[in-house]
Design a protein around this motif. Sequence first.
Motif, mmCIF file in Angstrom:
data_model
loop_
_atom_site.group_PDB
_atom_site.id
_atom_site.type_symbol
_atom_site.label_atom_id
_atom_site.label_comp_id
_atom_site.label_asym_id
_atom_site.label_seq_id
_atom_site.Cartn_x
_atom_site.Cartn_y
_atom_site.Cartn_z
ATOM 1 N N PHE A 192 33.032 -63.692 62.172
ATOM 2 C CA PHE A 192 31.880 -64.964 61.583
ATOM 3 C C PHE A 192 32.600 -66.015 60.938
ATOM 4 O O PHE A 192 33.707 -65.905 60.072
ATOM 5 N N LYS A 193 31.979 -67.145 60.912
ATOM 6 C CA LYS A 193 32.293 -68.540 60.095
ATOM 7 C C LYS A 193 32.432 -68.179 58.854
ATOM 8 O O LYS A 193 33.345 -68.674 58.026
ATOM 9 N N ASP A 194 31.534 -67.560 58.388
ATOM 10 C CA ASP A 194 31.349 -67.484 56.929
ATOM 11 C C ASP A 194 30.088 -66.282 56.673
ATOM 12 O O ASP A 194 29.946 -65.444 57.544
ATOM 13 N N ASP A 195 29.761 -66.101 55.323
ATOM 14 C CA ASP A 195 29.040 -64.726 54.999
ATOM 15 C C ASP A 195 27.579 -64.945 55.109
ATOM 16 O O ASP A 195 27.145 -64.152 54.744
ATOM 17 N N ARG A 196 27.219 -65.755 55.922
ATOM 18 C CA ARG A 196 25.635 -65.875 56.238
ATOM 19 C C ARG A 196 25.594 -64.770 57.041
ATOM 20 O O ARG A 196 24.142 -64.386 57.238
ATOM 21 N N TYR A 197 26.350 -64.106 57.911
ATOM 22 C CA TYR A 197 26.045 -62.968 58.757
ATOM 23 C C TYR A 197 25.099 -61.952 58.254
ATOM 24 O O TYR A 197 24.533 -61.156 58.404
ATOM 25 N N ILE A 198 25.887 -61.661 56.861
ATOM 26 C CA ILE A 198 25.344 -60.432 56.015
ATOM 27 C C ILE A 198 23.643 -60.762 56.051
ATOM 28 O O ILE A 198 22.943 -59.611 56.025
ATOM 29 N N LYS A 199 23.260 -61.738 55.390
ATOM 30 C CA LYS A 199 21.681 -62.029 55.512
ATOM 31 C C LYS A 199 21.131 -61.898 56.597
ATOM 32 O O LYS A 199 19.964 -61.048 56.948
ATOM 33 N N VAL A 200 21.627 -62.556 57.646
ATOM 34 C CA VAL A 200 20.877 -62.688 59.123
ATOM 35 C C VAL A 200 20.928 -61.202 59.611
ATOM 36 O O VAL A 200 19.941 -60.859 60.326
ATOM 37 N N ILE A 201 22.146 -60.481 59.749
ATOM 38 C CA ILE A 201 22.098 -59.239 60.253
ATOM 39 C C ILE A 201 21.071 -58.120 59.402
ATOM 40 O O ILE A 201 20.577 -57.236 59.882
ATOM 41 N N SER A 202 21.235 -58.204 58.167
ATOM 42 C CA SER A 202 20.309 -57.522 57.316
ATOM 43 C C SER A 202 19.048 -57.602 57.784
ATOM 44 O O SER A 202 18.071 -56.610 57.853
ATOM 45 N N GLN A 203 18.471 -58.932 57.816
ATOM 46 C CA GLN A 203 16.972 -59.224 58.196
ATOM 47 C C GLN A 203 16.842 -58.524 59.474
ATOM 48 O O GLN A 203 15.743 -58.105 59.713
ATOM 49 N N ASN A 204 17.747 -58.717 60.552
ATOM 50 C CA ASN A 204 17.226 -58.235 61.954
ATOM 51 C C ASN A 204 17.294 -56.766 61.735
ATOM 52 O O ASN A 204 16.396 -56.132 62.619
ATOM 53 N N ILE A 205 18.316 -55.968 61.000
ATOM 54 C CA ILE A 205 17.836 -54.480 61.040
ATOM 55 C C ILE A 205 16.710 -54.091 60.312
ATOM 56 O O ILE A 205 16.029 -53.129 60.865
ATOM 57 N N LYS A 206 16.145 -54.542 59.438
ATOM 58 C CA LYS A 206 14.923 -54.232 58.596
ATOM 59 C C LYS A 206 13.795 -54.526 59.630
ATOM 60 O O LYS A 206 12.768 -53.863 59.766
ATOM 61 N N GLU A 207 13.974 -55.742 60.359
ATOM 62 C CA GLU A 207 12.888 -55.881 61.668
ATOM 63 C C GLU A 207 12.874 -54.724 62.642
ATOM 64 O O GLU A 207 11.812 -54.305 63.021
ATOM 65 N N GLN A 208 14.058 -54.151 63.077
ATOM 66 C CA GLN A 208 14.126 -53.365 64.008
ATOM 67 C C GLN A 208 13.606 -51.867 63.209
ATOM 68 O O GLN A 208 12.866 -51.005 64.099
ATOM 69 N N MET A 209 13.887 -51.820 62.073
ATOM 70 C CA MET A 209 13.641 -50.441 61.362
ATOM 71 C C MET A 209 12.020 -50.499 61.400
ATOM 72 O O MET A 209 11.386 -49.061 61.629
ATOM 73 N N GLN A 210 11.446 -51.787 61.029
ATOM 74 C CA GLN A 210 9.901 -51.791 61.039
ATOM 75 C C GLN A 210 9.389 -51.554 62.277
ATOM 76 O O GLN A 210 8.259 -50.492 62.496
ATOM 77 N N LYS A 211 9.838 -51.974 63.329
ATOM 78 C CA LYS A 211 9.237 -51.793 64.697
ATOM 79 C C LYS A 211 9.469 -50.485 65.032
ATOM 80 O O LYS A 211 8.529 -49.522 65.855
ATOM 81 N N GLN A 212 10.596 -49.680 64.751
ATOM 82 C CA GLN A 212 10.643 -48.332 65.226
ATOM 83 C C GLN A 212 9.758 -47.409 64.600
ATOM 84 O O GLN A 212 9.285 -46.510 65.074
ATOM 85 N N MET A 213 9.452 -47.812 63.282
ATOM 86 C CA MET A 213 8.572 -46.905 62.521
ATOM 87 C C MET A 213 7.147 -46.962 62.908
ATOM 88 O O MET A 213 6.337 -46.011 62.946
#
Length: 285
Positions: A192-213
Amino acid sequence: MDKRLEKLREEYENVPIPKELDSIIERAFQQKPKRKKIFLWPTSAVVAAAILFITTVNMNPDAAHAMSKIPVIGKIVKVVTFNEFKEERNQLSIDVKTPALSGLTNKSLEENINKKYIKESKELYQEFAKSASKNKQGHLDIYSNYETVTDTPDLLSVRRDIQKTEASGYTQSRYINIDKKNEILITLNSLFKDDRYIKVISQNIKEQMQKQMKADSNKIYWITDEDMDPFKSIDPDQTFYITKDHKLVISFDEYEVAPGYMGVTEFKIPTKVISKLLVGDRYIQ
């Protein structure tokens, strides 16, 4: 016995390790479980066997250079079993396969990754030996294996699993990702270009978790404020691998973001979510 082990430990401490390998591989291999801790009592019935293995790997010149002698055709990069150790005593057992890379022209990268694998196996043997020497009535199983999850002309991703079972079990998976053509170690932040990936990936994972549950009541993830230690964000060097179709997969150890029955959990990150943050599309597409 203790002097020999101390000597071996000192030899490992004096092995020069490139800075990148030291900060990424070492931290990944030796990462401690966040939630589940297994307490072992020091013990010596198997110390001799452990020392025999350690001595063979570290002090025998033939063993130390075995990987460089493995025949490969056309510089094929592959993973082989450097050594397998099995031992049973009372209710304690260990079965550890030590992987090793072969075929890289970049011998510094190859040798240092292999040294890390060997060092990790040494620590597992020593843990088992200590427990076997005193905890004769206890129960402990240590198991470690590996698998090549991605092997294309460009990419190699290798997973090593470590499973420990005492009163309860705990499993962790660690990945090594290599650009086979350029012969470099691929780290998560290097994508990645910078550390913005941390927040973006984390948010996507939370969304996936919520959908799975929501879709399956049997699935539980720790993401609410009511949870003791809810998942908030991935680590900058979170465990990951790249699939053969160039997708990014983030991995969490057992108990890291969910109850133990969920096991090791993985989340494939849609490329469209991170495409603008990527350095390029060589690895992730």
